[in-house]
Scaffold this motif. Structure first.
Motif, PDB file in Angstrom:
ATOM      1  N   SER A   1       0.842  -1.192   0.000  1.00 34.68           N
ATOM      2  CA  SER A   1       0.000   0.000   0.000  1.00 34.68           C
ATOM      3  C   SER A   1       0.876   1.240   0.000  1.00 34.68           C
ATOM      4  CB  SER A   1      -0.891   0.005   1.239  1.00 34.68           C
ATOM      5  OG  SER A   1      -1.591   1.232   1.361  1.00 34.68           O
ATOM      6  N   ILE A   2       0.537   2.207  -0.872  1.00 32.88           N
ATOM      7  CA  ILE A   2       1.291   3.468  -0.863  1.00 32.88           C
ATOM      8  C   ILE A   2       0.582   4.523  -0.022  1.00 32.88           C
ATOM      9  CG2 ILE A   2       2.396   3.003  -3.079  1.00 32.88           C
ATOM     10  CD1 ILE A   2       0.467   5.010  -4.359  1.00 32.88           C
ATOM     11  N   GLY A   3      -0.591   4.209   0.510  1.00 33.15           N
ATOM     12  CA  GLY A   3      -1.299   5.123   1.390  1.00 33.15           C
ATOM     13  C   GLY A   3      -2.063   6.200   0.648  1.00 33.15           C
ATOM     14  N   ALA A   4      -2.997   6.818   1.360  1.00 31.54           N
ATOM     15  CA  ALA A   4      -3.887   7.798   0.744  1.00 31.54           C
ATOM     16  C   ALA A   4      -3.148   9.048   0.285  1.00 31.54           C
ATOM     17  CB  ALA A   4      -4.999   8.160   1.718  1.00 31.54           C
ATOM     18  N   ALA A   5      -2.221   9.543   1.094  1.00 29.84           N
ATOM     19  CA  ALA A   5      -1.534  10.794   0.751  1.00 29.84           C
ATOM     20  C   ALA A   5      -0.700  10.644  -0.518  1.00 29.84           C
ATOM     21  CB  ALA A   5      -0.660  11.247   1.918  1.00 29.84           C
ATOM     22  N   ALA A   6       0.061   9.549  -0.595  1.00 30.92           N
ATOM     23  CA  ALA A   6       0.886   9.329  -1.783  1.00 30.92           C
ATOM     24  C   ALA A   6       0.023   9.091  -3.013  1.00 30.92           C
ATOM     25  CB  ALA A   6       1.829   8.150  -1.563  1.00 30.92           C
TER      26      ALA A   6
ATOM     27  N   GLY B   1     -12.132  -0.430  -3.804  1.00 31.06           N
ATOM     28  CA  GLY B   1     -13.005   0.450  -3.046  1.00 31.06           C
ATOM     29  C   GLY B   1     -12.264   1.351  -2.072  1.00 31.06           C
ATOM     30  N   GLY B   2     -11.167   0.869  -1.504  1.00 26.29           N
ATOM     31  CA  GLY B   2     -10.397   1.666  -0.556  1.00 26.29           C
ATOM     32  C   GLY B   2      -9.761   2.902  -1.160  1.00 26.29           C
ATOM     33  N   ASN B   3      -9.666   2.940  -2.485  1.00 23.75           N
ATOM     34  CA  ASN B   3      -9.126   4.127  -3.163  1.00 23.75           C
ATOM     35  C   ASN B   3     -10.163   5.241  -3.304  1.00 23.75           C
ATOM     36  OD1 ASN B   3      -6.701   2.764  -3.627  1.00 23.75           O
ATOM     37  ND2 ASN B   3      -7.249   2.165  -5.714  1.00 23.75           N
ATOM     38  N   GLY B   4     -11.436   4.926  -3.056  1.00 26.98           N
ATOM     39  CA  GLY B   4     -12.518   5.853  -3.356  1.00 26.98           C
ATOM     40  C   GLY B   4     -12.374   7.235  -2.744  1.00 26.98           C
ATOM     41  N   PRO B   5     -12.182   7.352  -1.419  1.00 27.19           N
ATOM     42  CA  PRO B   5     -12.068   8.683  -0.831  1.00 27.19           C
ATOM     43  C   PRO B   5     -10.916   9.500  -1.408  1.00 27.19           C
ATOM     44  CG  PRO B   5     -12.477   7.044   0.866  1.00 27.19           C
ATOM     45  CD  PRO B   5     -12.197   6.285  -0.393  1.00 27.19           C
ATOM     46  N   THR B   6      -9.807   8.822  -1.713  1.00 28.35           N
ATOM     47  CA  THR B   6      -8.654   9.525  -2.269  1.00 28.35           C
ATOM     48  C   THR B   6      -8.918   9.986  -3.697  1.00 28.35           C
ATOM     49  OG1 THR B   6      -7.216   8.157  -0.894  1.00 28.35           O
ATOM     50  CG2 THR B   6      -6.182   9.346  -2.709  1.00 28.35           C
ATOM     51  N   LEU B   7      -9.565   9.144  -4.480  1.00 24.61           N
ATOM     52  CA  LEU B   7      -9.936   9.544  -5.835  1.00 24.61           C
ATOM     53  C   LEU B   7     -10.868  10.747  -5.811  1.00 24.61           C
ATOM     54  CD1 LEU B   7     -10.248   6.087  -7.500  1.00 24.61           C
ATOM     55  CD2 LEU B   7      -9.259   8.062  -8.640  1.00 24.61           C
ATOM     56  N   ARG B   8     -11.810  10.727  -4.901  1.00 21.97           N
ATOM     57  CA  ARG B   8     -12.742  11.855  -4.805  1.00 21.97           C
ATOM     58  C   ARG B   8     -11.984  13.158  -4.516  1.00 21.97           C
ATOM     59  NH1 ARG B   8     -17.424  11.458  -0.426  1.00 21.97           N
ATOM     60  NH2 ARG B   8     -15.600  11.561   0.956  1.00 21.97           N
ATOM     61  N   SER B   9     -11.070  13.117  -3.549  1.00 25.96           N
ATOM     62  CA  SER B   9     -10.314  14.325  -3.199  1.00 25.96           C
ATOM     63  C   SER B   9      -9.460  14.809  -4.358  1.00 25.96           C
ATOM     64  CB  SER B   9      -9.422  14.050  -1.981  1.00 25.96           C
ATOM     65  OG  SER B   9     -10.196  13.726  -0.849  1.00 25.96           O
ATOM     66  N   ALA B  10      -8.769  13.860  -5.009  1.00 28.25           N
ATOM     67  CA  ALA B  10      -7.881  14.229  -6.111  1.00 28.25           C
ATOM     68  C   ALA B  10      -8.659  14.794  -7.292  1.00 28.25           C
ATOM     69  CB  ALA B  10      -7.064  13.018  -6.547  1.00 28.25           C
ATOM     70  N   VAL B  11      -9.745  14.138  -7.641  1.00 30.54           N
ATOM     71  CA  VAL B  11     -10.536  14.579  -8.787  1.00 30.54           C
ATOM     72  C   VAL B  11     -11.189  15.932  -8.519  1.00 30.54           C
ATOM     73  CG1 VAL B  11     -12.627  14.062 -10.126  1.00 30.54           C
ATOM     74  CG2 VAL B  11     -10.885  12.294  -9.771  1.00 30.54           C
ATOM     75  N   LEU B  12     -11.676  16.153  -7.311  1.00 30.71           N
ATOM     76  CA  LEU B  12     -12.281  17.444  -6.991  1.00 30.71           C
ATOM     77  C   LEU B  12     -11.266  18.572  -7.099  1.00 30.71           C
ATOM     78  CD1 LEU B  12     -14.693  16.638  -4.034  1.00 30.71           C
ATOM     79  CD2 LEU B  12     -15.272  17.181  -6.402  1.00 30.71           C
ATOM     80  N   LEU B  13     -10.028  18.324  -6.674  1.00 30.77           N
ATOM     81  CA  LEU B  13      -8.993  19.346  -6.821  1.00 30.77           C
ATOM     82  C   LEU B  13      -8.702  19.617  -8.295  1.00 30.77           C
ATOM     83  CD1 LEU B  13      -6.843  21.266  -5.805  1.00 30.77           C
ATOM     84  CD2 LEU B  13      -5.295  19.299  -5.520  1.00 30.77           C
ATOM     85  N   LEU B  14      -8.569  18.561  -9.085  1.00 28.98           N
ATOM     86  CA  LEU B  14      -8.295  18.727 -10.509  1.00 28.98           C
ATOM     87  C   LEU B  14      -9.424  19.484 -11.201  1.00 28.98           C
ATOM     88  CD1 LEU B  14      -6.817  15.185 -11.138  1.00 28.98           C
ATOM     89  CD2 LEU B  14      -5.585  17.339 -11.490  1.00 28.98           C
ATOM     90  N   ARG B  15     -10.651  19.174 -10.839  1.00 33.43           N
ATOM     91  CA  ARG B  15     -11.783  19.876 -11.446  1.00 33.43           C
ATOM     92  C   ARG B  15     -11.817  21.344 -10.999  1.00 33.43           C
ATOM     93  NH1 ARG B  15     -15.020  17.064 -14.360  1.00 33.43           N
ATOM     94  NH2 ARG B  15     -16.720  18.565 -14.167  1.00 33.43           N
ATOM     95  N   TYR B  16     -11.478  21.597  -9.743  1.00 31.49           N
ATOM     96  CA  TYR B  16     -11.396  22.976  -9.249  1.00 31.49           C
ATOM     97  C   TYR B  16     -10.362  23.769 -10.043  1.00 31.49           C
ATOM     98  CZ  TYR B  16     -10.355  26.849  -6.091  1.00 31.49           C
ATOM     99  OH  TYR B  16     -10.127  28.095  -5.566  1.00 31.49           O
TER     100      TYR B  16
ATOM    101  N   ARG C   1      -9.609  21.315 -14.824  1.00 31.28           N
ATOM    102  CA  ARG C   1      -9.292  20.155 -15.664  1.00 31.28           C
ATOM    103  C   ARG C   1     -10.488  19.210 -15.698  1.00 31.28           C
ATOM    104  NH1 ARG C   1      -4.740  21.895 -12.939  1.00 31.28           N
ATOM    105  NH2 ARG C   1      -2.932  22.208 -14.284  1.00 31.28           N
ATOM    106  N   ASP C   2     -10.782  18.672 -16.882  1.00 33.38           N
ATOM    107  CA  ASP C   2     -11.969  17.838 -17.046  1.00 33.38           C
ATOM    108  C   ASP C   2     -11.629  16.392 -16.708  1.00 33.38           C
ATOM    109  OD1 ASP C   2     -14.548  17.153 -17.569  1.00 33.38           O
ATOM    110  OD2 ASP C   2     -14.478  17.527 -19.732  1.00 33.38           O
ATOM    111  N   VAL C   3     -11.569  16.119 -15.397  1.00 36.63           N
ATOM    112  CA  VAL C   3     -11.179  14.807 -14.883  1.00 36.63           C
ATOM    113  C   VAL C   3     -12.331  14.251 -14.049  1.00 36.63           C
ATOM    114  CG1 VAL C   3      -9.507  13.528 -13.490  1.00 36.63           C
ATOM    115  CG2 VAL C   3      -8.761  15.517 -14.834  1.00 36.63           C
ATOM    116  N   VAL C   4     -12.618  12.959 -14.231  1.00 36.03           N
ATOM    117  CA  VAL C   4     -13.681  12.287 -13.482  1.00 36.03           C
ATOM    118  C   VAL C   4     -13.181  10.912 -13.054  1.00 36.03           C
ATOM    119  CG1 VAL C   4     -15.508  13.499 -14.754  1.00 36.03           C
ATOM    120  CG2 VAL C   4     -14.706  11.269 -15.566  1.00 36.03           C
TER     121      VAL C   4
END
Length: 228
Positions: free
Chosen positions: A75-80, A106-121, A124-127
Motif C-alpha cells: 500500500s502506498i497510502g492515501a496521501a501518496a 473500493g479503498g481508493n474511493g475517498p482519495t480519488l474523490r479528493s484528487a478529482v475534486l482538486l483537478l476539477r477545481y 481540468r476535465d477529470v472524473v
C-alpha cells in the motif's frame, strides 16, 4: 471498443486525444485463491471496453492499509496516492481533453474523490468511475471470484477457495478500519467464493461494461467527480 494502449503509441498518434482512460487498482491480498492484482485486472478490463479512448497503463498501487496484515500487500497510502493522481491529471490534461480514472479498489474511493475534486477545481476535465457491482459481497468472495473466472480463469485457484467472514460489511467496518481485514477474516476473504461461476462473472462484468460506456458518453460528473 477502445483498442489504443497509451504505452505502445507514438506521440503524434495521441496528440490532442479526446479521452484518456486510466485504470487504478491495488496490489493486495485477495484470499488464498485470487491474485494480488485482482483489482487492477478488473479495472483494466473495464477500461478497455470504453469506446473511442486511449487506455493508459494502470496505476497498480493503491491505498490498501487494511490489507497489510497479509504478505504481498503493498500500500502506498492515501496521501501518496492522492499526489500521484493529482500530478497525473495535471500532466495528462496538457494533451488529453479529458481523463477518467477507472477505479477497481473500493479503498481508493475517498482519495480519488479528493484528487478529482482538486483537478476539477483547477479547471481540468477529470472524473472517476467506480467498478462497483450492486449486491456484491465485500472482498474476494463470490462476486470477484466469478469475475476473475470470466476474465482470467488461469489465475484463479478454486482448490484453495475458502469461506471467509460472511457478516454484512456495514457491521464489520468499525473493526476493519481499526484493526484491518486480518482481525476479522484470517484468510482475507469477506464473503463466500465457493459458489463462484464464470457465467455469473460475465454478467457482472457486462453490467460494469455497460455502465462505464454509458457514463463516459453522458459525461455528467456528480458533485464528487463521479460518473456512473
Amino acid at each position: 471498443m477502445a483498442t489504443d494502449s497509451l504505452g505502445t503509441q507514438y506521440w503524434p498518434d495521441v496528440d490532442g486525444a479526446r479521452t484518456l482512460v486510466v485504470p487504478v487498482g491495488s496490489i493486495e491480498q485477495h484470499g488464498p485463491h485470487l491474485p494480488l492484482d485482482t483489482d487492477t485486472r478488473i479495472a483494466t478490463a473495464v477500461a478497455y471496453t470504453i469506446d473511442d479512448a486511449v487506455v493508459a497503463p494502470a496505476i497498480a498501487y493503491g491505498s490498501s492499509g487494511e490489507h497489510e496484515g497479509f504478505p504481498g500487500t503493498v500500500s502506498i497510502g492515501a496521501a501518496a496516492l492522492e499526489t500521484v493522481l493529482v500530478e497525473y491529471g495535471r500532466s495528462a490534461c496538457r494533451w488529453a481533453e479529458r481523463v477518467v480514472f477507472v477505479n477497481g479498489h473500493g479503498g481508493n474511493g475517498p482519495t480519488l474523490r479528493s484528487a478529482v475534486l482538486l483537478l476539477r477545481y483547477e479547471g481540468r476535465d477529470v472524473v472517476w468511475f467506480p467498478c462497483a457491482v450492486p449486491g456484491a459481497d465485500a472482498h474476494a468472495g463470490r462476486t470477484e471470484t466469478s469475475m476473475l473466472l470470466h476474465l482470467s480463469p488461469e489465475v484463479v485457484d478454486m482448490g484453495k477457495a475458502e469461506v471467509g467472514n460472511v457478516t454484512d460489511i456495514a457491521a464489520l467496518l468499525p473493526a476493519l478500519r481499526a484493526d484491518g481485514v486480518a482481525s476479522i477474516a484470517a484468510n482475507g476473504v469477506l464473503g463466500d467464493p465457493s459458489g463462484a461461476d464464470p457465467e455469473e462473472g460475465r454478467r457482472a462484468f457486462e453490467l460494469l461494461r455497460t455502465r462505464a460506456g454509458d457514463a463516459v458518453r453522458r459525461w455528467s460528473p456528480s458533485e464528487h467527480g463521479v460518473i456512473a
